[in-house]
Design a protein around this motif. Structure first.
Motif, PDB file in Angstrom:
ATOM      1  N   ILE A  43       0.721  -1.319  -0.304  1.00 17.20           N
ATOM      2  CA  ILE A  43       0.247  -0.319   0.108  1.00 17.20           C
ATOM      3  C   ILE A  43       0.969   1.342   0.183  1.00 17.20           C
ATOM      4  CG2 ILE A  43      -0.288  -0.028   2.537  1.00 17.20           C
ATOM      5  CD1 ILE A  43      -2.666   1.132   2.023  1.00 17.20           C
ATOM      6  N   TRP A  44       0.670   2.381  -0.918  1.00 15.16           N
ATOM      7  CA  TRP A  44       1.218   3.443  -0.868  1.00 15.16           C
ATOM      8  C   TRP A  44       0.760   4.506  -1.002  1.00 15.16           C
ATOM      9  CZ3 TRP A  44       1.679  -1.179  -3.804  1.00 15.16           C
ATOM     10  CH2 TRP A  44       2.368  -1.363  -3.288  1.00 15.16           C
ATOM     11  N   LYS A  45       0.585   6.049  -0.130  1.00 14.65           N
ATOM     12  CA  LYS A  45       0.189   6.555  -0.202  1.00 14.65           C
ATOM     13  C   LYS A  45       1.027   7.922  -0.836  1.00 14.65           C
ATOM     14  CE  LYS A  45      -0.970  11.093   1.793  1.00 14.65           C
ATOM     15  NZ  LYS A  45      -0.266  11.600   0.595  1.00 14.65           N
ATOM     16  N   VAL A  46      -0.164   7.729  -2.347  1.00 13.95           N
ATOM     17  CA  VAL A  46      -0.092   9.641  -2.906  1.00 13.95           C
ATOM     18  C   VAL A  46       0.627  10.204  -2.549  1.00 13.95           C
ATOM     19  CG1 VAL A  46       0.332  10.592  -5.965  1.00 13.95           C
ATOM     20  CG2 VAL A  46      -1.185   8.135  -4.279  1.00 13.95           C
ATOM     21  N   ALA A  47       1.855  11.122  -2.642  1.00 19.18           N
ATOM     22  CA  ALA A  47       2.439  12.269  -2.039  1.00 19.18           C
ATOM     23  C   ALA A  47       2.005  13.676  -2.579  1.00 19.18           C
ATOM     24  CB  ALA A  47       4.756  12.149  -2.249  1.00 19.18           C
ATOM     25  N   ALA A  48       1.757  14.216  -1.789  1.00 16.32           N
ATOM     26  CA  ALA A  48       1.095  15.664  -1.741  1.00 16.32           C
ATOM     27  C   ALA A  48      -0.566  15.603  -1.916  1.00 16.32           C
ATOM     28  CB  ALA A  48       1.916  16.474  -2.512  1.00 16.32           C
ATOM     29  N   GLN A  49      -1.114  14.457  -1.865  1.00 17.52           N
ATOM     30  CA  GLN A  49      -2.380  14.144  -2.710  1.00 17.52           C
ATOM     31  C   GLN A  49      -2.986  13.253  -1.375  1.00 17.52           C
ATOM     32  OE1 GLN A  49      -3.041  12.129  -6.593  1.00 17.52           O
ATOM     33  NE2 GLN A  49      -1.199  13.451  -6.813  1.00 17.52           N
ATOM     34  N   LYS A  50      -4.645  12.935  -1.323  1.00 21.97           N
ATOM     35  CA  LYS A  50      -5.131  12.588   0.261  1.00 21.97           C
ATOM     36  C   LYS A  50      -5.872  11.420  -1.544  1.00 21.97           C
ATOM     37  CE  LYS A  50      -6.568  16.468   2.159  1.00 21.97           C
ATOM     38  NZ  LYS A  50      -8.118  16.994   3.046  1.00 21.97           N
ATOM     39  N   ARG A  51      -4.822  10.245  -1.454  1.00 24.44           N
ATOM     40  CA  ARG A  51      -5.162   9.124  -1.944  1.00 24.44           C
ATOM     41  C   ARG A  51      -3.836   7.930  -1.644  1.00 24.44           C
ATOM     42  NH1 ARG A  51      -5.865  12.030  -6.609  1.00 24.44           N
ATOM     43  NH2 ARG A  51      -7.377  11.409  -6.603  1.00 24.44           N
ATOM     44  N   LEU A  52      -4.901   7.252  -1.898  1.00 27.35           N
ATOM     45  CA  LEU A  52      -3.503   5.612  -1.662  1.00 27.35           C
ATOM     46  C   LEU A  52      -4.158   4.986  -3.241  1.00 27.35           C
ATOM     47  CD1 LEU A  52      -5.380   5.435   2.047  1.00 27.35           C
ATOM     48  CD2 LEU A  52      -2.949   6.165   1.878  1.00 27.35           C
ATOM     49  N   ILE A  53      -3.009   4.021  -2.770  1.00 30.43           N
ATOM     50  CA  ILE A  53      -3.005   3.015  -3.970  1.00 30.43           C
ATOM     51  C   ILE A  53      -2.641   1.716  -3.514  1.00 30.43           C
ATOM     52  CG2 ILE A  53      -2.157   2.296  -6.032  1.00 30.43           C
ATOM     53  CD1 ILE A  53      -1.817   4.825  -6.722  1.00 30.43           C
ATOM     54  N   ALA A  54      -3.153   0.244  -3.649  1.00 28.07           N
ATOM     55  CA  ALA A  54      -2.753  -0.756  -2.536  1.00 28.07           C
ATOM     56  C   ALA A  54      -2.796  -2.111  -3.614  1.00 28.07           C
ATOM     57  CB  ALA A  54      -3.633  -1.151  -1.688  1.00 28.07           C
ATOM     58  N   ILE A  55      -2.337  -2.733  -3.635  1.00 30.54           N
ATOM     59  CA  ILE A  55      -2.466  -4.257  -4.389  1.00 30.54           C
ATOM     60  C   ILE A  55      -2.678  -4.761  -3.370  1.00 30.54           C
ATOM     61  CG2 ILE A  55      -1.662  -6.311  -5.748  1.00 30.54           C
ATOM     62  CD1 ILE A  55      -1.559  -3.403  -7.366  1.00 30.54           C
ATOM     63  N   VAL A  56      -4.043  -5.347  -3.376  1.00 32.24           N
ATOM     64  CA  VAL A  56      -4.829  -6.495  -2.152  1.00 32.24           C
ATOM     65  C   VAL A  56      -4.760  -7.961  -3.285  1.00 32.24           C
ATOM     66  CG1 VAL A  56      -6.972  -6.887  -1.319  1.00 32.24           C
ATOM     67  CG2 VAL A  56      -5.998  -4.978  -1.515  1.00 32.24           C
ATOM     68  N   ASP A  57      -4.202  -8.923  -2.009  1.00 34.31           N
ATOM     69  CA  ASP A  57      -4.678 -10.619  -2.496  1.00 34.31           C
ATOM     70  C   ASP A  57      -5.646 -11.418  -1.799  1.00 34.31           C
ATOM     71  OD1 ASP A  57      -4.131 -12.928  -3.615  1.00 34.31           O
ATOM     72  OD2 ASP A  57      -2.245 -13.523  -2.890  1.00 34.31           O
ATOM     73  N   SER A  58      -6.917 -11.243  -3.009  1.00 34.22           N
ATOM     74  CA  SER A  58      -8.012 -11.418  -2.005  1.00 34.22           C
ATOM     75  C   SER A  58      -8.742 -12.896  -2.534  1.00 34.22           C
ATOM     76  CB  SER A  58      -9.567 -10.627  -2.246  1.00 34.22           C
ATOM     77  OG  SER A  58     -10.417 -10.538  -2.232  1.00 34.22           O
ATOM     78  N   PRO A  59      -9.659 -13.619  -2.038  1.00 33.87           N
ATOM     79  CA  PRO A  59      -9.492 -14.943  -2.073  1.00 33.87           C
ATOM     80  C   PRO A  59     -10.415 -14.488  -3.948  1.00 33.87           C
ATOM     81  CG  PRO A  59     -10.238 -15.296  -0.215  1.00 33.87           C
ATOM     82  CD  PRO A  59      -9.508 -13.346  -0.290  1.00 33.87           C
ATOM     83  N   ASP A  60     -11.721 -13.194  -3.738  1.00 36.86           N
ATOM     84  CA  ASP A  60     -12.476 -13.154  -4.442  1.00 36.86           C
ATOM     85  C   ASP A  60     -13.075 -11.603  -4.431  1.00 36.86           C
ATOM     86  OD1 ASP A  60     -14.280 -13.352  -2.381  1.00 36.86           O
ATOM     87  OD2 ASP A  60     -14.477 -15.311  -2.824  1.00 36.86           O
ATOM     88  N   ALA A  61     -13.687 -11.385  -5.572  1.00 32.91           N
ATOM     89  CA  ALA A  61     -14.675  -9.769  -5.351  1.00 32.91           C
ATOM     90  C   ALA A  61     -15.456  -9.535  -3.856  1.00 32.91           C
ATOM     91  CB  ALA A  61     -15.029  -9.200  -6.805  1.00 32.91           C
ATOM     92  N   GLU A  62     -15.910 -11.088  -3.736  1.00 33.56           N
ATOM     93  CA  GLU A  62     -16.781 -10.933  -2.661  1.00 33.56           C
ATOM     94  C   GLU A  62     -15.874 -10.647  -0.736  1.00 33.56           C
ATOM     95  OE1 GLU A  62     -16.993 -12.756  -4.935  1.00 33.56           O
ATOM     96  OE2 GLU A  62     -19.099 -13.074  -5.558  1.00 33.56           O
ATOM     97  N   GLU A  63     -14.519 -11.216  -1.505  1.00 37.05           N
ATOM     98  CA  GLU A  63     -14.303 -10.551   0.238  1.00 37.05           C
ATOM     99  C   GLU A  63     -13.128  -9.865  -0.084  1.00 37.05           C
ATOM    100  OE1 GLU A  63     -12.916 -11.346   3.641  1.00 37.05           O
ATOM    101  OE2 GLU A  63     -13.856 -13.008   2.678  1.00 37.05           O
ATOM    102  N   LEU A  64     -13.250  -9.531  -0.997  1.00 32.33           N
ATOM    103  CA  LEU A  64     -12.275  -7.284  -0.970  1.00 32.33           C
ATOM    104  C   LEU A  64     -13.769  -6.690  -1.019  1.00 32.33           C
ATOM    105  CD1 LEU A  64     -10.868  -5.174  -1.743  1.00 32.33           C
ATOM    106  CD2 LEU A  64     -11.422  -5.578  -4.584  1.00 32.33           C
ATOM    107  N   ASP A  65     -15.136  -7.081  -1.489  1.00 29.77           N
ATOM    108  CA  ASP A  65     -16.092  -5.919  -0.352  1.00 29.77           C
ATOM    109  C   ASP A  65     -16.701  -6.106   0.729  1.00 29.77           C
ATOM    110  OD1 ASP A  65     -17.670  -4.357  -2.971  1.00 29.77           O
ATOM    111  OD2 ASP A  65     -19.290  -6.074  -1.847  1.00 29.77           O
ATOM    112  N   ARG A  66     -16.453  -6.936   0.764  1.00 29.01           N
ATOM    113  CA  ARG A  66     -16.298  -7.275   2.843  1.00 29.01           C
ATOM    114  C   ARG A  66     -15.774  -6.286   3.008  1.00 29.01           C
ATOM    115  NH1 ARG A  66     -17.273 -13.401   1.332  1.00 29.01           N
ATOM    116  NH2 ARG A  66     -18.676 -13.602   0.665  1.00 29.01           N
ATOM    117  N   THR A  67     -13.811  -6.606   2.687  1.00 27.26           N
ATOM    118  CA  THR A  67     -13.654  -6.157   3.377  1.00 27.26           C
ATOM    119  C   THR A  67     -13.518  -4.090   3.802  1.00 27.26           C
ATOM    120  OG1 THR A  67     -11.236  -7.361   3.445  1.00 27.26           O
ATOM    121  CG2 THR A  67     -11.080  -5.540   3.784  1.00 27.26           C
TER     122      THR A  67
END
Length: 102
Positions: A43-67
């Motif tokens: 996970i990374w915070k974009v410098a000088a912005q209120k923005r984050l970027i993450a790479i997530v390893d989720s079993p499926d879209a449903e689990e990502l949605d729950r999180t």
């Protein structure tokens, strides 16, 4: 399954930045546990912005949605700009070599 997740803070007019920092402390603890478990690859915070970027390893879209919508302390203040499922490039190359025929 890997996902690229791009989000920004959406708190203006809802809570003050000082209050957001308090919630962010809880969010940071959650993220550390997610990294330790392998759910959050990075996970990374974009410098000088209120923005984050993450790479997530989720079993499926449903689990990502729950999180994203149920477990994150910052869930009420995160706006998801992009969520893309990622495919391993080497697997793609193998399909290309086969002409996408099994």
């Amino acid at each position: 399954m890997l996902f690229y997740v791009q989000m920004k803070w959406n708190h203006e007019g809802r809570i003050h930045l000082d209050e957001l920092w308090d919630i962010e402390v809880d969010e940071a603890e959650h993220v550390l546990k997610s990294i330790e478990s392998g759910f959050c690859v990075g996970i990374w915070k974009v410098a000088a912005q209120k923005r984050l970027i993450a790479i997530v390893d989720s079993p499926d879209a449903e689990e990502l949605d729950r999180t994203a919508l149920g477990r994150l302390p910052m869930r009420e203040y995160l706006e998801y700009e992009q969520v893309w499922p990622l495919r391993d490039y080497l697997g793609f190359v193998e399909d290309v070599k086969k002409g996408y025929r099994v």
